[in-house]
Design a protein around this motif. Sequence first.
Motif, mmCIF file in Angstrom:
data_model
loop_
_atom_site.group_PDB
_atom_site.id
_atom_site.type_symbol
_atom_site.label_atom_id
_atom_site.label_comp_id
_atom_site.label_asym_id
_atom_site.label_seq_id
_atom_site.Cartn_x
_atom_site.Cartn_y
_atom_site.Cartn_z
ATOM 1 N N LEU A 144 10.482 -46.825 -31.716
ATOM 2 C CA LEU A 144 10.559 -45.256 -32.053
ATOM 3 C C LEU A 144 9.283 -44.858 -33.025
ATOM 4 O O LEU A 144 8.861 -43.927 -32.730
ATOM 5 C CB LEU A 144 11.754 -44.858 -32.566
ATOM 6 N N PHE A 145 8.812 -45.675 -33.781
ATOM 7 C CA PHE A 145 7.964 -45.427 -34.834
ATOM 8 C C PHE A 145 6.620 -45.035 -34.147
ATOM 9 O O PHE A 145 6.035 -44.083 -34.326
ATOM 10 C CB PHE A 145 7.791 -46.645 -35.701
ATOM 11 N N VAL A 146 6.392 -46.144 -33.124
ATOM 12 C CA VAL A 146 5.044 -45.907 -32.107
ATOM 13 C C VAL A 146 5.149 -44.646 -31.228
ATOM 14 O O VAL A 146 4.139 -44.111 -31.122
ATOM 15 C CB VAL A 146 4.858 -47.234 -31.273
ATOM 16 N N LEU A 147 6.397 -44.235 -30.695
ATOM 17 C CA LEU A 147 6.526 -43.085 -29.799
ATOM 18 C C LEU A 147 6.170 -41.936 -30.838
ATOM 19 O O LEU A 147 5.411 -41.041 -30.281
ATOM 20 C CB LEU A 147 7.917 -42.978 -29.257
ATOM 21 N N ASN A 148 6.815 -41.934 -31.969
ATOM 22 C CA ASN A 148 6.657 -40.770 -32.864
ATOM 23 C C ASN A 148 5.055 -40.553 -33.460
ATOM 24 O O ASN A 148 4.720 -39.455 -33.952
ATOM 25 C CB ASN A 148 7.764 -40.539 -33.963
ATOM 26 N N LEU A 149 4.334 -41.629 -33.369
ATOM 27 C CA LEU A 149 3.017 -41.411 -34.219
ATOM 28 C C LEU A 149 2.054 -40.956 -33.326
ATOM 29 O O LEU A 149 1.116 -40.428 -33.832
ATOM 30 C CB LEU A 149 2.676 -43.025 -34.469
ATOM 31 N N THR A 151 2.098 -38.119 -30.540
ATOM 32 C CA THR A 151 1.873 -36.658 -30.648
ATOM 33 C C THR A 151 3.281 -35.976 -30.813
ATOM 34 O O THR A 151 4.437 -36.546 -30.479
ATOM 35 C CB THR A 151 1.115 -35.935 -29.416
ATOM 36 N N VAL A 152 3.371 -34.763 -31.263
ATOM 37 C CA VAL A 152 4.672 -33.938 -31.409
ATOM 38 C C VAL A 152 5.167 -33.643 -30.087
ATOM 39 O O VAL A 152 6.352 -33.629 -29.792
ATOM 40 C CB VAL A 152 4.468 -32.719 -31.994
ATOM 41 N N LYS A 153 4.033 -33.328 -29.079
ATOM 42 C CA LYS A 153 4.544 -32.965 -27.813
ATOM 43 C C LYS A 153 5.285 -34.316 -26.816
ATOM 44 O O LYS A 153 6.134 -34.114 -26.233
ATOM 45 C CB LYS A 153 3.238 -32.630 -26.863
ATOM 46 N N LEU A 154 4.828 -35.546 -27.223
ATOM 47 C CA LEU A 154 5.141 -36.660 -26.813
ATOM 48 C C LEU A 154 6.717 -36.900 -27.304
ATOM 49 O O LEU A 154 7.538 -37.069 -26.343
ATOM 50 C CB LEU A 154 4.661 -38.088 -27.011
ATOM 51 N N PHE A 155 7.121 -36.523 -28.261
ATOM 52 C CA PHE A 155 8.520 -36.561 -28.924
ATOM 53 C C PHE A 155 9.194 -35.584 -28.130
ATOM 54 O O PHE A 155 10.477 -36.009 -27.571
ATOM 55 C CB PHE A 155 8.394 -36.215 -30.500
ATOM 56 N N GLY A 156 8.566 -34.360 -27.832
ATOM 57 C CA GLY A 156 9.604 -33.449 -27.146
ATOM 58 C C GLY A 156 9.606 -34.018 -25.538
ATOM 59 O O GLY A 156 10.909 -33.749 -25.082
ATOM 60 N N PHE A 314 11.942 -38.280 -35.920
ATOM 61 C CA PHE A 314 11.159 -37.018 -36.228
ATOM 62 C C PHE A 314 11.735 -36.096 -37.334
ATOM 63 O O PHE A 314 10.839 -35.756 -38.033
ATOM 64 C CB PHE A 314 11.460 -36.274 -34.424
ATOM 65 N N SER A 315 13.048 -36.065 -37.319
ATOM 66 C CA SER A 315 13.495 -35.112 -38.382
ATOM 67 C C SER A 315 13.326 -35.490 -39.831
ATOM 68 O O SER A 315 12.796 -34.897 -40.624
ATOM 69 C CB SER A 315 15.199 -35.040 -38.283
ATOM 70 N N THR A 316 13.202 -37.020 -40.371
ATOM 71 C CA THR A 316 12.951 -37.497 -41.307
ATOM 72 C C THR A 316 11.609 -37.381 -41.977
ATOM 73 O O THR A 316 11.128 -37.048 -42.998
ATOM 74 C CB THR A 316 13.474 -38.879 -41.548
ATOM 75 N N SER A 317 10.570 -37.438 -40.795
ATOM 76 C CA SER A 317 9.214 -37.559 -41.178
ATOM 77 C C SER A 317 8.818 -36.067 -41.449
ATOM 78 O O SER A 317 8.111 -35.899 -42.295
ATOM 79 C CB SER A 317 8.470 -38.105 -39.797
ATOM 80 N N ARG A 318 9.298 -35.130 -40.548
ATOM 81 C CA ARG A 318 9.071 -33.681 -40.853
ATOM 82 C C ARG A 318 9.624 -33.324 -42.552
ATOM 83 O O ARG A 318 9.113 -32.488 -43.111
ATOM 84 C CB ARG A 318 9.741 -32.923 -39.979
ATOM 85 N N MET A 319 10.751 -33.738 -42.704
ATOM 86 C CA MET A 319 11.516 -33.648 -43.892
ATOM 87 C C MET A 319 10.700 -33.906 -45.098
ATOM 88 O O MET A 319 10.271 -33.151 -45.964
ATOM 89 C CB MET A 319 12.816 -33.765 -44.006
ATOM 90 N N MET A 320 10.147 -35.308 -44.850
ATOM 91 C CA MET A 320 9.140 -35.934 -45.947
ATOM 92 C C MET A 320 8.039 -35.162 -46.042
ATOM 93 O O MET A 320 7.445 -35.010 -47.298
ATOM 94 C CB MET A 320 9.075 -37.277 -45.445
ATOM 95 N N PHE A 321 7.454 -34.593 -44.946
ATOM 96 C CA PHE A 321 6.321 -33.780 -44.916
ATOM 97 C C PHE A 321 6.406 -32.563 -45.922
ATOM 98 O O PHE A 321 5.622 -32.357 -46.612
ATOM 99 C CB PHE A 321 5.713 -33.565 -43.501
ATOM 100 N N GLY A 322 7.511 -31.893 -45.522
ATOM 101 C CA GLY A 322 7.766 -30.694 -46.382
ATOM 102 C C GLY A 322 8.152 -31.058 -47.773
ATOM 103 O O GLY A 322 7.663 -30.254 -48.814
ATOM 104 N N LEU A 346 6.300 -40.438 -41.721
ATOM 105 C CA LEU A 346 6.712 -41.160 -40.595
ATOM 106 C C LEU A 346 7.026 -42.867 -40.921
ATOM 107 O O LEU A 346 8.095 -43.359 -40.809
ATOM 108 C CB LEU A 346 6.296 -41.145 -39.089
ATOM 109 N N ILE A 347 5.917 -43.361 -41.532
ATOM 110 C CA ILE A 347 6.023 -44.728 -41.962
ATOM 111 C C ILE A 347 7.154 -44.850 -43.026
ATOM 112 O O ILE A 347 7.699 -45.776 -42.823
ATOM 113 C CB ILE A 347 4.724 -45.102 -42.455
ATOM 114 N N PHE A 348 7.075 -44.113 -44.060
ATOM 115 C CA PHE A 348 8.130 -44.164 -44.958
ATOM 116 C C PHE A 348 9.544 -44.042 -44.371
ATOM 117 O O PHE A 348 10.326 -44.763 -44.968
ATOM 118 C CB PHE A 348 7.660 -43.015 -46.189
ATOM 119 N N SER A 349 9.435 -43.046 -43.780
ATOM 120 C CA SER A 349 11.090 -42.934 -43.268
ATOM 121 C C SER A 349 11.465 -44.038 -42.298
ATOM 122 O O SER A 349 12.514 -44.538 -42.464
ATOM 123 C CB SER A 349 11.080 -41.701 -42.354
ATOM 124 N N CYS A 350 10.535 -44.396 -41.237
ATOM 125 C CA CYS A 350 11.001 -45.491 -40.747
ATOM 126 C C CYS A 350 11.423 -46.851 -41.505
ATOM 127 O O CYS A 350 12.094 -47.680 -41.225
ATOM 128 C CB CYS A 350 10.032 -45.991 -39.495
#
Length: 472
Positions: A144-149, A151-156, A314-322, A346-350
Motif C-alpha cells: 500500500l505504501f508503493v500504491l500511495n507513493l 499519485t493522489v489520483k491513483l489512490f482514488g 492515505f488519511s494518516t499521510s495527509r494528516m501528518m502533512f497538515g 507517507l513513509i512515517f505513517s507506514c
Amino acid sequence: MTVQHEHSSDLQRNLTNRHLQLIAIGGAIGTGLFMGSGKTISLAGPSILFIYMIIGTMIFFLMRALGELLLSNLNYKSFVDMAYDLLGPGVGFYVGWTYWIGWVLVGMADLTAVVSYLTFWLPPGATFSPVDQAMISAGCVLFLFVLNLLTVKLFGEVEFWFAIIKIVAIIALVLIGIYMVATSFQSPNGTVASVSNIWNHGGMFPHGMSGFLAGFQIAIFAFMGVELVGTTAAETKDPEKNLPKAINSIPIRVILFYVLSLVVVMSVTPWTEVKADRSPFVELFLMAGIPTAAIIMNLVVLSSVMSSMNSGVFSTSRMMFGLAKDGQAPKVLSFLTRNGVPANGLIFSCACIMGGSLLQYFVPNTIEAFTLAGTLCTILFLSVWIIILVCYIRYRKLRPELHAKSKFKMPGGIAMCYAVIIFFLFTIGILSLEDDTRKSLMVSPIWLIVLAIGYYGFYKPKLKGQSDNKQF
C-alpha cells in the motif's frame, strides 16, 4: 528515507465526484462489517440490526454537521483546521494527532484481519506462526505504501475499484440470500433458510439489554472512516456539489450494506451458528454448501481490508502533512513530490502502521489483537467526532451569518448536536462492560499524557512570542 525536494506547496484537487462517492462508500463498508459483525452477532444476536440503524443515524447527523462546517469555509482543508480555528490551537493539536494515531490503530486492526482471512486457505486446524503473521503484515503495508507513493489520483482509482468489488459482492450476497430464503434452501447441517431464523432463536434480544449494549462496542468500529470525506475535501473537485452528495447517501448505504446484508446472513444462517472469530459472510456460503462462492467472498473480504488500510495510509499521510505544515510535526514531513503526494508523511505513517506486525507477533490470537486495536481506535475516533460536533456548536455561536447563508444546513441544529454527543459519550461508557474492551479503555489516557507532553513541551512554546499566522 526522506524526500528532500518540495515540488508543490499544497495538496491538489485531483479527486473527482466518482472518487469521492466511492471513498465515502468504502468508508462505510469496512473490516468492522465483514469481520467485526461475527463477534457483534454473537454478543447481541438479531438486535445487531437495531444497533447498526441507531449508529448509522447518529453518524449521518455527525456528517451533516461536518459538511456544513467544511462548506462554510473552503479554506478548511480538514476538521483539524476547523478545530484550530473555532476551538483553539490546543484542540487542533489534539484532533490532528489523535486522528492520525487512530488511523494507525485501524491499520493495525486491519492487519490482524488480513491474517485471519488468510487462514481460510490453510488446512483445517492449521494456523500461521507469529513470524509468518508478522511477515504477512509487513508485506501488506509495503504494497500500500508503493500504491500511495505514486499519485493522489491513483489512490482514488484504487479505492474506487476496491469499493466496486465490495458493493457488487454485498449485492450478490443479498440476492443469493433472498433466493435461498425464497426456495427454503436446506444446508448440509439441516438448517432451512427462512426469515423466521432471525427471531426463532431467543427473539430479537436473546441476551437481554446487556447483550444489546455490548454489541455497540464492535459495531461502532465498523463506521470508522466514514468521516474520510472530510479529510479528502482538500483534494476534491467542486466540493460544494460533491460533498453533499456523498454525505446524503449515508442512510441508504447503512440500510443496504449493513441492515439488509445482515438480515440475509441471519435468515440463511441462524445467529446462534455464527462464529465470533470468523466472517459471517464467508461462513454463510460454507454452511450453505457453496465452497466456490465462499472462496470468492473470502477474496472480497480480503479486498475490503486492503481498502480500509488503503484509506488509513492515505488519511494518516495527509494528516501528518497538515501537522507538519502547522509546525506541530517536523517540517521535513510537509514536503510534497511533484505529483502532490506527501511522501515523507507517507513513509512515517507506514512505518508506524508496520507496528501492527509487532502486534501480530506478541498477540498471535487474531480476534484478541483485532479487539484490542479496534477498541482503542474507537475511543480515539469517538473523541474526534465529539470535537467536530463541539466545533459546529461554536460555529453557530460565532458565525451565525455563515449558517444563515449555508445551502447545506445541519438538520436539527445545535439540539441534535447535543443529542449525538450524549450518544457518543454513552458509547464510550459501554466499553467498560466487557473485559477485553475495558483494557483498551483503561490504557487510553496514556495517549492524553503523551499529547500533553508534546503540546506543552514542544508546540506551545513555538506559539509564544509570535502572532498566529494561520488564516482561514
